[in-house]
Motif scaffolding. Structure first.
Motif, PDB file in Angstrom:
ATOM      1  N   ASN A 178      20.878  26.861 -75.070  1.00 28.78           N
ATOM      2  CA  ASN A 178      21.816  26.268 -76.024  1.00 28.78           C
ATOM      3  C   ASN A 178      22.013  24.782 -75.754  1.00 28.78           C
ATOM      4  O   ASN A 178      22.017  23.965 -76.677  1.00 28.78           O
ATOM      5  CB  ASN A 178      23.158  26.988 -75.907  1.00 28.78           C
ATOM      6  CG  ASN A 178      23.657  27.519 -77.209  1.00 28.78           C
ATOM      7  OD1 ASN A 178      22.935  27.535 -78.201  1.00 28.78           O
ATOM      8  ND2 ASN A 178      24.881  27.977 -77.190  1.00 28.78           N
ATOM      9  N   ALA A 179      22.192  24.432 -74.491  1.00 33.01           N
ATOM     10  CA  ALA A 179      22.378  23.027 -74.128  1.00 33.01           C
ATOM     11  C   ALA A 179      21.145  22.212 -74.501  1.00 33.01           C
ATOM     12  O   ALA A 179      21.252  21.105 -75.045  1.00 33.01           O
ATOM     13  CB  ALA A 179      22.673  22.899 -72.635  1.00 33.01           C
TER      14      ALA A 179
ATOM     15  N   MET B 162      21.100  21.688 -78.205  1.00 30.56           N
ATOM     16  CA  MET B 162      22.124  20.723 -78.607  1.00 30.56           C
ATOM     17  C   MET B 162      21.708  19.293 -78.274  1.00 30.56           C
ATOM     18  O   MET B 162      22.053  18.360 -78.996  1.00 30.56           O
ATOM     19  CB  MET B 162      23.453  21.072 -77.948  1.00 30.56           C
ATOM     20  CG  MET B 162      24.048  22.366 -78.486  1.00 30.56           C
ATOM     21  SD  MET B 162      25.465  22.941 -77.541  1.00 30.56           S
ATOM     22  CE  MET B 162      26.708  21.793 -78.116  1.00 30.56           C
ATOM     23  N   ARG B 163      20.960  19.105 -77.187  1.00 29.41           N
ATOM     24  CA  ARG B 163      20.476  17.757 -76.849  1.00 29.41           C
ATOM     25  C   ARG B 163      19.501  17.245 -77.894  1.00 29.41           C
ATOM     26  O   ARG B 163      19.407  16.044 -78.133  1.00 29.41           O
ATOM     27  CB  ARG B 163      19.818  17.759 -75.469  1.00 29.41           C
ATOM     28  CG  ARG B 163      20.798  17.733 -74.330  1.00 29.41           C
ATOM     29  CD  ARG B 163      20.128  17.470 -72.995  1.00 29.41           C
ATOM     30  NE  ARG B 163      19.309  18.572 -72.543  1.00 29.41           N
ATOM     31  CZ  ARG B 163      19.741  19.602 -71.839  1.00 29.41           C
ATOM     32  NH1 ARG B 163      21.010  19.695 -71.516  1.00 29.41           N
ATOM     33  NH2 ARG B 163      18.910  20.553 -71.452  1.00 29.41           N
TER      34      ARG B 163
ATOM     35  N   MET C 113      21.650  16.118 -81.778  1.00 29.22           N
ATOM     36  CA  MET C 113      22.902  15.397 -81.599  1.00 29.22           C
ATOM     37  C   MET C 113      23.431  14.871 -82.935  1.00 29.22           C
ATOM     38  O   MET C 113      22.657  14.527 -83.822  1.00 29.22           O
ATOM     39  CB  MET C 113      22.689  14.236 -80.629  1.00 29.22           C
ATOM     40  CG  MET C 113      22.323  14.680 -79.236  1.00 29.22           C
ATOM     41  SD  MET C 113      21.890  13.321 -78.131  1.00 29.22           S
ATOM     42  CE  MET C 113      23.486  12.624 -77.838  1.00 29.22           C
TER      43      MET C 113
ATOM     44  N   GLU D 226      27.457  11.363 -81.453  1.00 27.64           N
ATOM     45  CA  GLU D 226      26.938  11.660 -80.116  1.00 27.64           C
ATOM     46  C   GLU D 226      25.771  10.743 -79.767  1.00 27.64           C
ATOM     47  O   GLU D 226      25.703  10.207 -78.653  1.00 27.64           O
ATOM     48  CB  GLU D 226      26.490  13.115 -80.021  1.00 27.64           C
ATOM     49  CG  GLU D 226      27.626  14.112 -80.021  1.00 27.64           C
ATOM     50  CD  GLU D 226      27.147  15.547 -80.141  1.00 27.64           C
ATOM     51  OE1 GLU D 226      27.907  16.437 -79.739  1.00 27.64           O
ATOM     52  OE2 GLU D 226      26.031  15.785 -80.641  1.00 27.64           O
TER      53      GLU D 226
ATOM     54  N   ARG E 131      24.168  14.508 -70.706  1.00 27.73           N
ATOM     55  CA  ARG E 131      24.605  14.996 -72.020  1.00 27.73           C
ATOM     56  C   ARG E 131      24.401  16.502 -72.121  1.00 27.73           C
ATOM     57  O   ARG E 131      23.506  17.067 -71.503  1.00 27.73           O
ATOM     58  CB  ARG E 131      23.874  14.277 -73.145  1.00 27.73           C
ATOM     59  CG  ARG E 131      22.390  14.484 -73.119  1.00 27.73           C
ATOM     60  CD  ARG E 131      21.710  13.623 -74.176  1.00 27.73           C
ATOM     61  NE  ARG E 131      20.288  13.646 -73.895  1.00 27.73           N
ATOM     62  CZ  ARG E 131      19.359  13.740 -74.805  1.00 27.73           C
ATOM     63  NH1 ARG E 131      19.687  13.780 -76.072  1.00 27.73           N
ATOM     64  NH2 ARG E 131      18.100  13.774 -74.471  1.00 27.73           N
ATOM     65  N   GLN E 132      25.281  17.120 -72.889  1.00 29.30           N
ATOM     66  CA  GLN E 132      25.231  18.564 -73.118  1.00 29.30           C
ATOM     67  C   GLN E 132      25.078  19.309 -71.799  1.00 29.30           C
ATOM     68  O   GLN E 132      24.170  20.093 -71.599  1.00 29.30           O
ATOM     69  CB  GLN E 132      24.111  18.920 -74.099  1.00 29.30           C
ATOM     70  CG  GLN E 132      24.160  18.177 -75.404  1.00 29.30           C
ATOM     71  CD  GLN E 132      25.476  18.337 -76.160  1.00 29.30           C
ATOM     72  OE1 GLN E 132      26.207  19.270 -75.943  1.00 29.30           O
ATOM     73  NE2 GLN E 132      25.773  17.408 -77.045  1.00 29.30           N
TER      74      GLN E 132
ATOM     75  N   ILE F 270      29.647  24.061 -72.591  1.00 26.52           N
ATOM     76  CA  ILE F 270      28.673  22.968 -72.656  1.00 26.52           C
ATOM     77  C   ILE F 270      29.448  21.754 -73.134  1.00 26.52           C
ATOM     78  O   ILE F 270      29.923  21.718 -74.273  1.00 26.52           O
ATOM     79  CB  ILE F 270      27.511  23.286 -73.616  1.00 26.52           C
ATOM     80  CG1 ILE F 270      26.763  24.528 -73.138  1.00 26.52           C
ATOM     81  CG2 ILE F 270      26.569  22.078 -73.706  1.00 26.52           C
ATOM     82  CD1 ILE F 270      25.724  25.028 -74.112  1.00 26.52           C
TER      83      ILE F 270
ATOM     84  N   ASP G  25      29.995  17.674 -74.038  1.00 31.67           N
ATOM     85  CA  ASP G  25      29.160  16.671 -74.698  1.00 31.67           C
ATOM     86  C   ASP G  25      28.542  15.708 -73.687  1.00 31.67           C
ATOM     87  O   ASP G  25      27.333  15.529 -73.655  1.00 31.67           O
ATOM     88  CB  ASP G  25      29.963  15.900 -75.745  1.00 31.67           C
ATOM     89  CG  ASP G  25      30.347  16.755 -76.942  1.00 31.67           C
ATOM     90  OD1 ASP G  25      29.615  17.726 -77.250  1.00 31.67           O
ATOM     91  OD2 ASP G  25      31.376  16.467 -77.570  1.00 31.67           O
TER      92      ASP G  25
ATOM     93  N   GLU H 298      34.295  14.289 -74.627  1.00 35.85           N
ATOM     94  CA  GLU H 298      34.029  15.172 -75.745  1.00 35.85           C
ATOM     95  C   GLU H 298      34.189  14.388 -77.043  1.00 35.85           C
ATOM     96  O   GLU H 298      35.115  13.573 -77.170  1.00 35.85           O
ATOM     97  CB  GLU H 298      35.011  16.353 -75.745  1.00 35.85           C
ATOM     98  CG  GLU H 298      34.825  17.307 -74.582  1.00 35.85           C
ATOM     99  CD  GLU H 298      33.660  18.230 -74.790  1.00 35.85           C
ATOM    100  OE1 GLU H 298      32.516  17.749 -74.629  1.00 35.85           O
ATOM    101  OE2 GLU H 298      33.876  19.403 -75.102  1.00 35.85           O
TER     102      GLU H 298
END
Length: 122
Positions: free
Chosen positions: A13-14, A17-18, A21, A25, A44-45, A52, A54, A65
């Motif tokens: 997931n992290a 998410m990276r 963005m 972000e 980050r993340q 997780i 930001d 965050e």
């Protein structure tokens, strides 16, 4: 600092998410990456305490965050409060900024981050 084991799903997931963005972000990350903000190292993340976050500066135990409008909803704001308290209980300082703060006033956001970290310096 010891690291907690990160479940594979949370790690995936992290990573996802990276790669996805938000504009806010990405704009802040461009200020933080490769240590340009007073030589501070941010990740980050980053998975911390089952969440997780930001952005995190592990050396100073600071979390940043960035919140979109969905965080203004009562249920989400309550969840954010629970999350923040959990992170604080582990010794982290948590700063929250709205997307608009990043997009319109990045200099003051960075100044606030530096001032917060400055309180921890000898």
């Amino acid at each position: 600092m010891s690291h907690a084991r990160i479940p594979p799903q949370r790690r995936a997931n992290a990573k996802r998410m990276r790669k996805a963005m938000t504009d806010a972000e990405l704009k802040l990350w461009n200020e933080l990456r490769a240590h340009p903000l007073m030589g501070l190292g941010f990740r980050r993340q980053m998975p911390i305490a089952g969440y997780i976050v930001d952005f995190a500066c592990p050396t100073h135990r600071l979390i940043v965050e960035i919140d979109g409008s969905q965080h203004a909803l009562a249920e989400n704001a309550s969840n954010d409060d629970i999350r923040t308290e959990r992170l604080k209980a582990d010794g982290w300082t948590v700063l929250r900024f709205w997307n608009d703060d990043i997009l319109r006033d990045l200099d003051n956001v960075c100044t606030h981050i530096i001032r917060t970290i400055g309180k921890d310096l000898p």
